[in-house]
Design a protein around this motif. Structure first.
Motif, PDB file in Angstrom:
ATOM      1  N   UNK A   1      36.566  34.792  45.417  1.00 59.03           N
ATOM      2  CA  UNK A   1      35.302  35.162  46.082  1.00 59.03           C
ATOM      3  C   UNK A   1      34.970  34.166  47.185  1.00 59.03           C
ATOM      4  N   UNK A   2      35.055  32.897  46.835  1.00 58.81           N
ATOM      5  CA  UNK A   2      34.731  31.847  47.811  1.00 58.81           C
ATOM      6  C   UNK A   2      35.699  31.889  48.999  1.00 58.81           C
TER       7      UNK A   2
ATOM      8  N   UNK B   1      40.609  33.236  34.104  1.00 62.88           N
ATOM      9  CA  UNK B   1      40.618  34.351  35.055  1.00 62.88           C
ATOM     10  C   UNK B   1      39.299  34.420  35.823  1.00 62.88           C
ATOM     11  N   UNK B   2      38.191  34.132  35.140  1.00 63.72           N
ATOM     12  CA  UNK B   2      36.893  34.159  35.808  1.00 63.72           C
ATOM     13  C   UNK B   2      36.817  33.064  36.879  1.00 63.72           C
ATOM     14  N   UNK B   3      37.358  31.890  36.562  1.00 62.41           N
ATOM     15  CA  UNK B   3      37.387  30.798  37.542  1.00 62.41           C
ATOM     16  C   UNK B   3      38.221  31.222  38.754  1.00 62.41           C
ATOM     17  N   UNK B   4      39.375  31.833  38.501  1.00 62.18           N
ATOM     18  CA  UNK B   4      40.227  32.288  39.604  1.00 62.18           C
ATOM     19  C   UNK B   4      39.510  33.341  40.454  1.00 62.18           C
TER      20      UNK B   4
ATOM     21  N   UNK C   1      43.653  41.012  50.875  1.00 60.89           N
ATOM     22  CA  UNK C   1      44.559  40.718  49.757  1.00 60.89           C
ATOM     23  C   UNK C   1      43.835  39.938  48.657  1.00 60.89           C
ATOM     24  N   UNK C   2      43.005  38.967  49.046  1.00 62.89           N
ATOM     25  CA  UNK C   2      42.255  38.181  48.066  1.00 62.89           C
ATOM     26  C   UNK C   2      41.273  39.068  47.297  1.00 62.89           C
ATOM     27  N   UNK C   3      40.664  40.002  48.000  1.00 63.36           N
ATOM     28  CA  UNK C   3      39.743  40.941  47.350  1.00 63.36           C
ATOM     29  C   UNK C   3      40.486  41.796  46.327  1.00 63.36           C
ATOM     30  N   UNK C   4      41.686  42.225  46.661  1.00 64.07           N
ATOM     31  CA  UNK C   4      42.483  43.033  45.733  1.00 64.07           C
ATOM     32  C   UNK C   4      42.899  42.193  44.515  1.00 64.07           C
TER      33      UNK C   4
ATOM     34  N   UNK D   1      41.956  42.842  40.600  1.00 58.63           N
ATOM     35  CA  UNK D   1      42.953  42.853  39.518  1.00 58.63           C
ATOM     36  C   UNK D   1      42.558  41.886  38.395  1.00 58.63           C
ATOM     37  N   UNK D   2      42.057  40.718  38.787  1.00 57.82           N
ATOM     38  CA  UNK D   2      41.602  39.750  37.779  1.00 57.82           C
ATOM     39  C   UNK D   2      40.422  40.293  36.981  1.00 57.82           C
ATOM     40  N   UNK D   3      39.494  40.939  37.647  1.00 54.14           N
ATOM     41  CA  UNK D   3      38.329  41.515  36.957  1.00 54.14           C
ATOM     42  C   UNK D   3      38.779  42.585  35.964  1.00 54.14           C
ATOM     43  N   UNK D   4      39.764  43.398  36.362  1.00 51.95           N
ATOM     44  CA  UNK D   4      40.307  44.400  35.441  1.00 51.95           C
ATOM     45  C   UNK D   4      40.944  43.718  34.231  1.00 51.95           C
ATOM     46  N   UNK D   5      41.677  42.641  34.480  1.00 51.40           N
ATOM     47  CA  UNK D   5      42.297  41.892  33.384  1.00 51.40           C
ATOM     48  C   UNK D   5      41.233  41.284  32.473  1.00 51.40           C
TER      49      UNK D   5
END
Length: 136
Positions: free
Chosen positions: A40-41, A32-35, A66-69, A73-77
């Motif tokens: 971000x990139x 998830x961190x990689x994603x 959309x990518x920011x959202x 969501x990934x950070x929350x996960x």
């Protein structure tokens, strides 16, 4: 003694399962961190491409928004998984402690059995010596 061996096998199995669960959680966090980093990139690239970095700007990229959202969501996960990792680590620690206790009991039982066997051998030797001494 057989039941103690079975218990040790069970405890070892449980420790292995807890390790696997912890490893899976850690792997998911890493993925998830990689994603999130990739998103971000992509956002930075999109902002550079459009020349608009202000998210409140009316022409801000829909893709970047959309990518920011998705990243949020990934950070929350990741945060949720981090909590699960903490719990899984505690559960693993408890399972390891239980295994150590059972292994120590088994070692103590083995030492006790060995000592009892040595005492029995010594009693036999003493009896043999007494019989020889009596002329027997």
């Amino acid at each position: 003694m057989k039941s103690r061996e079975s218990l040790i096998k069970l405890k070892r199995f449980q420790v292995d399962e807890k390790r696997k669960q912890l490893s899976q959680i850690e792997s998911m966090i890493t993925d998830f961190q990689v994603m999130a980093d990739e998103l971000d990139a992509q956002v930075i690239s999109e902002q550079q491409r459009t020349g608009i970095e202000d998210v409140t700007h009316y022409a801000y990229s829909t893709f970047a928004r959309a990518a920011t959202q998705r990243r949020a969501n990934l950070i929350t996960s990741i945060e949720d998984l981090d909590k699960q990792r903490s719990v899984a680590h505690d559960v693993l620690s408890e399972a390891v402690e239980d295994l150590k206790k059972v292994e120590l009991l088994a070692e103590r039982d083995l030492a006790k059995s060995k000592l009892e066997a040595e005492w029995a051998d010594q009693e036999d030797m003493d009896e043999i010596a007494n019989q020889r001494h009596r002329g027997g």
